[in-house]
Design an enzyme around this catalytic site. Structure first.
Site, PDB file in Angstrom:
ATOM      1  N   PHE A  16     -43.387 -34.063 -90.237  1.00 48.50           N
ATOM      2  CA  PHE A  16     -43.786 -33.369 -89.009  1.00 48.50           C
ATOM      3  C   PHE A  16     -42.949 -33.843 -87.804  1.00 48.50           C
ATOM      4  CE2 PHE A  16     -47.203 -33.895 -85.564  1.00 48.50           C
ATOM      5  CZ  PHE A  16     -46.864 -32.728 -84.925  1.00 48.50           C
ATOM      6  N   ILE A  17     -43.036 -35.121 -87.475  1.00 44.51           N
ATOM      7  CA  ILE A  17     -42.325 -35.622 -86.293  1.00 44.51           C
ATOM      8  C   ILE A  17     -40.827 -35.738 -86.598  1.00 44.51           C
ATOM      9  CG2 ILE A  17     -42.139 -37.520 -84.640  1.00 44.51           C
ATOM     10  CD1 ILE A  17     -45.101 -38.194 -85.286  1.00 44.51           C
ATOM     11  N   THR A 138     -47.699 -46.528 -84.396  1.00 45.09           N
ATOM     12  CA  THR A 138     -48.885 -45.810 -83.931  1.00 45.09           C
ATOM     13  C   THR A 138     -49.780 -46.662 -83.038  1.00 45.09           C
ATOM     14  OG1 THR A 138     -50.947 -44.812 -84.707  1.00 45.09           O
ATOM     15  CG2 THR A 138     -49.986 -46.457 -86.137  1.00 45.09           C
ATOM     16  N   ASP A 139     -50.518 -45.996 -82.156  1.00 43.10           N
ATOM     17  CA  ASP A 139     -51.510 -46.709 -81.335  1.00 43.10           C
ATOM     18  C   ASP A 139     -52.689 -47.202 -82.176  1.00 43.10           C
ATOM     19  OD1 ASP A 139     -52.758 -44.254 -81.856  1.00 43.10           O
ATOM     20  OD2 ASP A 139     -53.217 -43.804 -79.759  1.00 43.10           O
ATOM     21  N   GLU A 140     -52.785 -46.695 -83.423  1.00 41.79           N
ATOM     22  CA  GLU A 140     -53.927 -47.107 -84.260  1.00 41.79           C
ATOM     23  C   GLU A 140     -53.868 -48.596 -84.608  1.00 41.79           C
ATOM     24  OE1 GLU A 140     -55.164 -44.380 -87.298  1.00 41.79           O
ATOM     25  OE2 GLU A 140     -54.182 -42.707 -86.300  1.00 41.79           O
ATOM     26  N   TYR A 163     -54.419 -47.357 -93.416  1.00 42.53           N
ATOM     27  CA  TYR A 163     -53.210 -46.818 -92.768  1.00 42.53           C
ATOM     28  C   TYR A 163     -52.788 -47.689 -91.592  1.00 42.53           C
ATOM     29  CZ  TYR A 163     -50.487 -43.996 -89.476  1.00 42.53           C
ATOM     30  OH  TYR A 163     -49.537 -43.573 -88.583  1.00 42.53           O
ATOM     31  N   LYS A 167     -49.439 -50.069 -90.927  1.00 41.41           N
ATOM     32  CA  LYS A 167     -48.504 -49.892 -89.807  1.00 41.41           C
ATOM     33  C   LYS A 167     -48.436 -51.172 -88.972  1.00 41.41           C
ATOM     34  CE  LYS A 167     -46.529 -46.566 -88.855  1.00 41.41           C
ATOM     35  NZ  LYS A 167     -45.226 -45.972 -89.339  1.00 41.41           N
ATOM     36  N   VAL A 219     -66.136 -31.391 -88.886  1.00 41.02           N
ATOM     37  CA  VAL A 219     -65.920 -32.345 -87.789  1.00 41.02           C
ATOM     38  C   VAL A 219     -66.657 -33.635 -88.157  1.00 41.02           C
ATOM     39  CG1 VAL A 219     -66.388 -32.813 -85.349  1.00 41.02           C
ATOM     40  CG2 VAL A 219     -65.688 -30.515 -86.073  1.00 41.02           C
ATOM     41  N   TYR A 220     -65.931 -34.737 -88.117  1.00 39.65           N
ATOM     42  CA  TYR A 220     -66.534 -36.018 -88.504  1.00 39.65           C
ATOM     43  C   TYR A 220     -67.608 -36.478 -87.512  1.00 39.65           C
ATOM     44  CZ  TYR A 220     -63.068 -37.287 -92.096  1.00 39.65           C
ATOM     45  OH  TYR A 220     -62.306 -37.360 -93.223  1.00 39.65           O
ATOM     46  N   ARG A 227     -59.235 -38.821 -78.718  1.00 39.75           N
ATOM     47  CA  ARG A 227     -57.827 -39.061 -79.010  1.00 39.75           C
ATOM     48  C   ARG A 227     -56.997 -38.622 -77.810  1.00 39.75           C
ATOM     49  NH1 ARG A 227     -60.158 -41.675 -82.058  1.00 39.75           N
ATOM     50  NH2 ARG A 227     -60.125 -41.693 -84.329  1.00 39.75           N
ATOM     51  N   ASP A 294     -69.385 -39.219 -91.275  1.00 43.13           N
ATOM     52  CA  ASP A 294     -68.254 -39.830 -90.581  1.00 43.13           C
ATOM     53  C   ASP A 294     -67.327 -40.555 -91.548  1.00 43.13           C
ATOM     54  OD1 ASP A 294     -66.696 -40.345 -88.412  1.00 43.13           O
ATOM     55  OD2 ASP A 294     -68.158 -41.599 -87.356  1.00 43.13           O
TER      56      ASP A 294
HETATM   57  P1  NAD Z   1     -45.552 -37.026 -92.079  1.00 39.99           P
HETATM   58  O1  NAD Z   1     -46.545 -37.494 -93.089  1.00 39.99           O
HETATM   59  O2  NAD Z   1     -45.616 -35.635 -91.586  1.00 39.99           O
HETATM   60  O3  NAD Z   1     -44.076 -37.247 -92.655  1.00 39.99           O
HETATM   61  C1  NAD Z   1     -43.687 -38.403 -93.317  1.00 39.99           C
HETATM   62  C2  NAD Z   1     -42.348 -38.142 -93.992  1.00 39.99           C
HETATM   63  O4  NAD Z   1     -41.943 -39.356 -94.650  1.00 39.99           O
HETATM   64  C3  NAD Z   1     -42.395 -37.046 -95.053  1.00 39.99           C
HETATM   65  O5  NAD Z   1     -41.311 -36.160 -94.885  1.00 39.99           O
HETATM   66  C4  NAD Z   1     -42.296 -37.801 -96.370  1.00 39.99           C
HETATM   67  O6  NAD Z   1     -41.651 -37.058 -97.390  1.00 39.99           O
HETATM   68  C5  NAD Z   1     -41.474 -39.021 -95.960  1.00 39.99           C
HETATM   69  N1  NAD Z   1     -41.700 -40.169 -96.823  1.00 39.99           N
HETATM   70  C6  NAD Z   1     -42.893 -40.682 -97.226  1.00 39.99           C
HETATM   71  N2  NAD Z   1     -42.701 -41.725 -98.047  1.00 39.99           N
HETATM   72  C7  NAD Z   1     -41.350 -41.895 -98.140  1.00 39.99           C
HETATM   73  C8  NAD Z   1     -40.516 -42.823 -98.828  1.00 39.99           C
HETATM   74  N3  NAD Z   1     -41.042 -43.796 -99.597  1.00 39.99           N
HETATM   75  N4  NAD Z   1     -39.173 -42.719 -98.685  1.00 39.99           N
HETATM   76  C9  NAD Z   1     -38.633 -41.742 -97.914  1.00 39.99           C
HETATM   77  N5  NAD Z   1     -39.375 -40.823 -97.260  1.00 39.99           N
HETATM   78  C10 NAD Z   1     -40.715 -40.896 -97.359  1.00 39.99           C
HETATM   79  O7  NAD Z   1     -45.648 -38.072 -90.891  1.00 39.99           O
HETATM   80  P2  NAD Z   1     -45.456 -37.828 -89.318  1.00 39.99           P
HETATM   81  O8  NAD Z   1     -46.724 -37.349 -88.759  1.00 39.99           O
HETATM   82  O9  NAD Z   1     -44.222 -37.053 -89.102  1.00 39.99           O
HETATM   83  O10 NAD Z   1     -45.251 -39.332 -88.836  1.00 39.99           O
HETATM   84  C11 NAD Z   1     -43.954 -39.905 -88.724  1.00 39.99           C
HETATM   85  C12 NAD Z   1     -44.109 -41.336 -88.277  1.00 39.99           C
HETATM   86  O11 NAD Z   1     -44.812 -41.398 -87.050  1.00 39.99           O
HETATM   87  C13 NAD Z   1     -44.915 -42.195 -89.270  1.00 39.99           C
HETATM   88  O12 NAD Z   1     -44.315 -43.463 -89.339  1.00 39.99           O
HETATM   89  C14 NAD Z   1     -46.294 -42.281 -88.630  1.00 39.99           C
HETATM   90  O13 NAD Z   1     -46.933 -43.494 -88.982  1.00 39.99           O
HETATM   91  C15 NAD Z   1     -45.938 -42.240 -87.152  1.00 39.99           C
HETATM   92  N6  NAD Z   1     -46.999 -41.685 -86.292  1.00 39.99           N
HETATM   93  C16 NAD Z   1     -47.457 -40.411 -86.479  1.00 39.99           C
HETATM   94  C17 NAD Z   1     -48.454 -39.919 -85.627  1.00 39.99           C
HETATM   95  C18 NAD Z   1     -48.960 -38.505 -85.742  1.00 39.99           C
HETATM   96  O14 NAD Z   1     -49.842 -38.127 -84.968  1.00 39.99           O
HETATM   97  N7  NAD Z   1     -48.458 -37.681 -86.636  1.00 39.99           N
HETATM   98  C19 NAD Z   1     -48.990 -40.723 -84.633  1.00 39.99           C
HETATM   99  C20 NAD Z   1     -48.521 -42.021 -84.507  1.00 39.99           C
HETATM  100  C21 NAD Z   1     -47.512 -42.484 -85.331  1.00 39.99           C
END
Ligand code: NAD
Length: 358
Positions: A16-17, A138-140, A163, A167, A219-220, A227, A294
């Protein structure tokens, strides 16, 4: 001009990110983007379609735990920076099966650090000086807040889910590689992201899909967990700035400055779906809201104090929650094919107990 000397290695760039970041880097930067992603259920090349053909983007399917592969990528591309996003990211899945979170988030991060260190040590003084390893977290890691206050970079860690524990552990390793070996690392801790291309097991896309389909909106608890929502494009802009101007060894919090309860968010989504889909037989969609048992260890409130990022690097979010959530709902309504494709590959939360009615 592209050369092997101007590469950035992004991990998790099909998620996603990561996919948002890769698209920003390809569109605006001068670096080649080497995108290492395992393509787990959460990653999809569908999220990268408009950069897959770009000469500035090189996709490599592989695991961050594969030290040999990571070493070869460092050798071949000699990146000036690593932006490390690959992770298992869904809290509910971490409750069902923590070991994959330990493997990817902790062991995988240490593997990336180890290979980065090996590479960095062998580089010229000039290249060592400019190299950066940005760990996206993450802020978590800070745990749960009461009704007031916010997380600063010096808030002690107190993770509550497998999780967030994984992290937090990875953040400690990143800090240790800076303190012990001098590796120029940076850590960003961000709040909940939202926007297009988020895997449909997460709260916002799940609610949009279920609202359209007339399914229950689970909804939990009492829905009053708070958030701080951050639009994904704003987050990726912050990551670019941190990489460019952040001080090695430092932590930067990234937040949207928009606190909402989960229930508020779900009700907003329902209103937007009602407006955009006036012919749905089950309108108003809010009638589908179902409170479920929850989540164990469910943090009550997160809020980010992003003053440091604003003061030192001049960053602040551009997207308001109103406009961001409208864009997000519109994107999901217009991209049902993407949702169907990634969901059928990824089996949305097969064993996750979100749907137990209370
Ligand atoms: P996501 O789950 O959408 O994507 C994770 C990606 O990592 C996927 O494309 C997956 O294929 C890849 N991946 C997983 N295991 C792997 C491995 N062993 N080797 C190579 N690739 C691997 O996650 P996201 O939401 O895009 O989050 C990205 C980062 O941001 C993460 O580190 C997450 O902890 C952090 N983060 C996300 C959020 C959020 O709200 N989404 C908030 C805070 C922090």
């Amino acid at each position: 001009m592209l050369s092997n000397d101007s590469s950035v290695l992004v991990t998790g760039g099909a998620g996603f990110i990561g996919s948002c970041l890769v698209k920003q880097l390809v569109a605006c930067g001068s670096d080649r983007v080497v995108n290492l992603d395992k393509l787990t259920y959460a990653g999809s090349l569908d999220s990268l379609s408009n950069v897959m053909e770009s000469p500035k983007h090189r996709f490599v399917q592989g695991d961050i735990c594969d030290g040999q592969l990571v070493r070869e990528l460092f050798k071949e591309f000699r990146p000036r920076a690593v932006m490390h996003l690959a992770a298992e990211s869904h809290v509910d899945r971490s409750i069902v099966g923590p070991s994959e979170f330990l493997r990817t988030n902790v062991t995988g991060t240490v593997q990336m650090l180890e290979e980065a260190l090996r590479f960095w040590r062998a580089e010229s003084a000039e290249n060592r000086e400019r190299f950066r390893f940005l760990h996206v977290s993450t802020d978590e890691v800070y745990g749960s807040l009461g009704p007031t206050g916010s997380f600063t970079e010096s808030t002690p860690y107190s993770p509550n889910s497998p999780y967030s524990a994984s992290k937090a552990a990875s953040n400690h390793f990143v800090g240790a590689y800076h303190q012990t070996y001098g590796l120029p690392t940076l850590i960003s801790n961000c709040s909940n992201n939202y926007g297009p291309y988020q895997f449909p097991e997460k709260l916002i896309p799940l609610m949009i899909q279920n609202a359209v389909a007339g399914k229950p909106l689970p909804v939990y608890g009492d829905g009053l967990n708070v958030r701080d929502w951050l639009y994904v494009d704003d987050h990726c802009q912050a990551l670019q700035l941190i990489l460019l101007d952040g001080r090695p060894g430092e932590v930067y919090n990234v937040g949207g400055n928009t606190e909402r309860t989960n229930l508020d968010m779900v009700q907003t989504i329902c209103q937007l779906v009602d407006e955009r889909c006036p012919n749905l037989p089950h309108r108003p969609c809010a009638s589908l809201i179902t409170f479920v048992k929850d989540r164990p260890g469910h943090d009550r409130r997160y809020a980010i104090d992003a003053t440091k990022l604003k003061r030192e690097l001049g960053w602040q979010p551009r997207e308001s929650l109103d406009s961001g959530i409208q864009k997000t709902v519109d994107w999901y309504l217009a991209n049902t094919d993407w949702v169907r494709r990634v969901s059928s590959d990824g089996q949305v939360s097969p064993k996750v107990p979100r749907f137990e009615a209370q």
